[in-house]
Write an enzyme that holds these catalytic residues in place. Structure first.
Site, PDB file in Angstrom:
ATOM      1  N   SER A 100       1.132  -0.847   0.288  1.00 35.19           N
ATOM      2  CA  SER A 100       0.369   0.170   0.383  1.00 35.19           C
ATOM      3  C   SER A 100       0.760   1.157  -0.315  1.00 35.19           C
ATOM      4  CB  SER A 100      -1.087   0.138   1.351  1.00 35.19           C
ATOM      5  OG  SER A 100      -1.824   0.904   1.274  1.00 35.19           O
ATOM      6  N   ASP A 241      -2.035   6.270  -3.664  1.00 32.83           N
ATOM      7  CA  ASP A 241      -0.952   6.024  -2.682  1.00 32.83           C
ATOM      8  C   ASP A 241      -0.276   4.297  -3.938  1.00 32.83           C
ATOM      9  OD1 ASP A 241      -3.082   3.851  -2.224  1.00 32.83           O
ATOM     10  OD2 ASP A 241      -2.243   3.105  -0.062  1.00 32.83           O
ATOM     11  N   ASP A 243      -0.399   1.321  -4.048  1.00 35.51           N
ATOM     12  CA  ASP A 243      -1.636   0.235  -4.265  1.00 35.51           C
ATOM     13  C   ASP A 243      -3.281   0.526  -4.982  1.00 35.51           C
ATOM     14  OD1 ASP A 243      -2.953   0.361  -1.872  1.00 35.51           O
ATOM     15  OD2 ASP A 243      -3.354  -1.436  -1.915  1.00 35.51           O
ATOM     16  N   ASP A 245      -5.760   2.410  -3.415  1.00 35.22           N
ATOM     17  CA  ASP A 245      -6.447   2.423  -2.708  1.00 35.22           C
ATOM     18  C   ASP A 245      -7.112   3.508  -1.845  1.00 35.22           C
ATOM     19  OD1 ASP A 245      -4.560   2.036  -0.564  1.00 35.22           O
ATOM     20  OD2 ASP A 245      -5.739  -0.008  -0.153  1.00 35.22           O
TER      21      ASP A 245
END
Length: 450
Positions: A100, A241, A243, A245
């Site tokens: 993440s 960010d 990833d 999400d």
């Protein structure tokens, strides 16, 4: 031995905490648990751009295939895309290799069930038990033609792009948008979506080399994006960010618009359309008190959960709510996806701007952010949950609780994904709060690193 799964899967320093051996065992155990009643289960596998991703992918896929399962590889893909694609391709489960918003040395593995939801604690516990004790005796390793095989799904990115575009009914013609893709999984997807919807897009931090993910960029470091929006005279800036999400937005004046503000704007818009189910927004205890006050004025109910988007989602599902999220930019629009999706959040925010014909700075006036100070005390991962067992630390927290009673609040919690104890104080005096946060953070570091 500490629990493997945190609030967002298994995470740690790649090749030290999260080893290939552990990834292999996670592949085996997940295939055993997530698709135990399926003859030849299918698990969709995606990853972000960090250098350790392909190494861990190989180990995870080997574990999956060793159980006779089929691994479908979609390569670099946003985490929320895996949640959607797992449903679209009717896979039995989805897996994401990502840490993440963390820096490059970290990586993680998290799973979605066949409906695209993160796994409940009970299922994660079953996976952990297999990793600790070994495979069940009634699940022998297959041989010959029964061994699993990995395949690549070539058109997955296009399918996700089309899906995201379908979540809005507006065009973005005339809007100048600056993107910060965090050198991560949205580096190709986000510019494509927004350009195809008609926006003029200026893209930055979209050239990942495996080592630069989240490096002084993205939703956790939006400072340069704020400058770029002002320099380019853009209408809005959007930061994801690693990833993808999370979303942080920047208004046309270069001022940050965080997750609390985005949720307030979107909740009010959905309410005006009769689409805010239960007339309720689900947030966490970390949301700013200014959001509480704004929602009361708007006549919108608020439910608070403990920190972690998984807990927000659990409450939303249990009570049939449609919108929830975190100050950090994890926002869940359950009408569209089963997890936080930075790109869908961006589109919903842009939709409000277009339909209301208002600038983001004007929309953001819907709530006033109260002064807040935060600090992450770095401790050993094994001891981060011990802060409330130390008498000196507890006494210091009690002193602050009494000090801010009636004029603010104090929150101290262990991070679910990193070796930190996070401290947050809200109150009337920024300088005073900064000093108090720093003082207790240093005490926690001293006591828990001894």
């Amino acid at each position: 031995m500490a629990r493997l799964f945190g609030t967002d899967g298994v995470r740690g320093i790649a090749n030290r905490d999260l080893t290939c051996e552990l990834a292999f065992k996670l592949g085996q155990a997940s295939a055993c648990v997530l698709a135990s009643n399926v003859h030849r289960p299918t698990i969709l596998v995606g990853r972000d751009t960090r250098i350790s991703g392909e190494m861990l992918e190989s180990a995870l896929v080997a574990g999956i295939c060793s159980m006779g399962a089929r691994a479908v590889l979609v390569d670099v893909m946003p985490t929320p895309a895996i949640a959607y694609l797992t449903r679209y391709y009717q896979a039995d489960a989805g897996a994401v290799i990502s840490a993440s918003h963390n820096t490059v040395e970290y990586n993680g593995i998290k799973f979605f069930d066949n409906k695209g939801y993160k796994l409940p604690d009970a299922v994660e516990d079953r996976i952990e038990e297999i990793i600790r004790t070994g495979l069940p005796e009634d699940r022998p390793l297959p041989i010959g033609a029964e061994v699993g095989r990995p395949v690549r799904q070539r058109n997955a990115q296009r399918r996700y792009i089309d899906f995201v575009k379908e979540t809005t009914g507006v065009r973005l013609d005339g809007l100048h948008i600056v993107l910060d893709c965090a050198q991560g999984a949205n580096s190709q997807v986000a510019p494509t979506v927004l350009t195809e919807l008609g926006a003029h897009v200026s893209v930055y931090y979209h050239e990942p080399d495996g080592t630069n993910i989240n490096e002084n960029c993205g939703s956790t470091h939006p400072e340069r994006l704020c400058e770029l929006v002002r320099e380019l005279g853009a209408d809005v800036g959007l930061a994801f960010d690693g990833d993808a999400d999370r979303l942080m937005a920047v208004d046309e004046r270069g001022k940050l618009v965080n997750g609390d503000q985005v949720m307030c704007i979107c909740a009010n818009h959905l309410k005006s359309q009769g689409r805010l189910r239960g007339n309720t927004l689900v947030t966490t205890i970390m949301s700013n008190m200014g959001l509480d006050l704004a929602l009361k004025k708007l006549g919108i109910q608020q439910v608070k959960t403990k920190v972690g988007d998984r807990y927000v989602l659990e409450n939303m599902l249990e009570n049939h709510y449609s919108l929830g999220g975190e100050q950090s930019g994890h926002v869940i629009f359950l009408d569209y996806n089963t997890t936080g999706d930075g790109l869908i959040t961006a589109l919903q925010l842009l939709t409000v701007m277009v339909e209301s014909k208002q600038s983001l700075s004007r929309l953001a006036q819907i709530m006033e952010i109260l002064p807040q100070s935060q600090y992450a005390a770095k401790v050993t991962d094994a001891r981060k949950y011990d802060f409330d067992k130390d008498e000196e630390i507890l006494a210091a927290i009690q002193v602050l609780d009494k000090k801010y009673e009636g004029r603010g609040r104090v929150l101290v919690r262990a991070s679910g994904t990193e070796p930190f104890v996070r401290i947050m104080i809200e109150g009337p005096d920024q300088k005073e709060m900064d000093q108090d946060v720093y003082t207790i953070a240093k005490l926690i570091e001293k006591k828990l690193n001894a």
